[in-house]
Design an enzyme around this catalytic site. Sequence first.
Site, short mmCIF file in Angstrom:
data_model
loop_
_atom_site.label_atom_id
_atom_site.label_comp_id
_atom_site.label_asym_id
_atom_site.label_seq_id
_atom_site.Cartn_x
_atom_site.Cartn_y
_atom_site.Cartn_z
N GLU A 1 -4.64 -4.10 -4.03
CA GLU A 1 -6.10 -4.08 -4.06
C GLU A 1 -6.64 -2.68 -3.79
O GLU A 1 -7.34 -2.45 -2.81
CB GLU A 1 -6.69 -5.11 -3.06
CG GLU A 1 -5.88 -5.31 -1.79
CD GLU A 1 -6.15 -4.27 -0.72
OE1 GLU A 1 -7.30 -3.86 -0.53
OE2 GLU A 1 -5.17 -3.84 -0.08
N HIS B 1 0.86 -1.17 0.00
CA HIS B 1 0.00 0.00 0.00
C HIS B 1 0.90 1.23 0.00
O HIS B 1 2.02 1.18 0.52
CB HIS B 1 -0.90 0.05 1.24
CG HIS B 1 -1.86 -1.08 1.35
ND1 HIS B 1 -1.75 -2.07 2.31
CD2 HIS B 1 -2.95 -1.40 0.62
CE1 HIS B 1 -2.74 -2.94 2.17
NE2 HIS B 1 -3.48 -2.55 1.14
#
Length: 398
Positions: free
Chosen positions: A351, A313
């Site tokens: 994601e 991330h």
Amino acid sequence: MTTRTSGYVREEFVTPPDHTFTLPDGMHVRSTDMEGIIQIYLRDLSTPVASLERHSRSLQTSPHKIVNADRVEHSPAFLLKAVTTSPVSLSDVWAILYTLWIRRSDKEVVPLVLASDNFTNVDEILAYLTSTGLAFCPPDAETRYELLLIRASFWQGAGAPIDKHWLRTMVPRPSVSATPFPFVQSFTRGEHVLTTHPLRPPKPIPGSIIYSRFIFTVNEHLKFTHIDANNPKHFEAYSRWQNSDRVNIGWRERGSDEKHRKYLNDRLADPHIMGFVVEWNGELAGYGEMSWVKEDPMGTYVGGLGDYDQGTHLLIGEEKFRGRQRFTAVMTSMKHACFLRDPRTEVVVGEPRADLPIVPRLIAYLPQEFNREFELPHKRAVYFVLRRERFFQVAMLD
């Protein structure tokens, strides 16, 4: 030059004729390319230690025993010569290869001939190159000093000296153990996770440098440091970034100092994830995370992830450090760090929320596969898959 591969555009860095950069340990490396002769300078940037020049020999660069005879390609070899009477250390040989791969980043393999009558320790260098996988002696070689250098091997850390390696905090330490962290069965039970997985290695202490690499496209050094919530500079920057309108659109972690401190403390206590600050030449720029996804909630909802697969991330908090080149460099370096920290990692996944405007850029800037969209409890996400072989074949690491 650009190479189009399913949406991804690899931009080549064009190295100037006279170029200097720094290794993670601070050592300066200079190279000059004049009339086809590359001179390499280490430490003393006025006196070369080695040179690379065109050799009369050409070697097959197409995969041997795979490509039909009418498709076989050959390339002229470089002759690597010492420009010093002292033995060239193996650490310096690695630095020499670094300069070559920056200047020939568009090649997957490069033929090389070691000047056997020039190096005082040529057999030691030959053994180093072949035993680490940095090079191999191809079937069409006429002497054992004719080699093919492999770009993917170099960027996977083959033969990298510990003090110059891009990974700055390795677990286990190579000086203590010559093998990766062993497989020991472990287990996680949580609200969204119920799975077996390997025991994860301990994280470095907060404030430790995780990864460091010179980024040629912006001529600056990039560094990832394990975030330290007790470091006022780290905590102030992290809190300010999460509370900004732009970052909050994607992360949704706006809140009080207490909320931010709890988030970072929870991350520190969780063995499957590690947060870090991103720095450019020592200036804080953003925050990222690396995780083992087998025991991450994402693994539950996607399925099929391997024991050593990882995820990332990222947020860039400082406006002046945004932009394509820096963003690509940080994202690529995060994936690079994941693949380096465990050679058993086959894929690194992502994601992001499906409606974020960054999704098209993630397709264009990284050689990853847009697998599908899927549902998580808190968002509809895009499932990105970046495979090890693909990454080291075409990722922009120059």
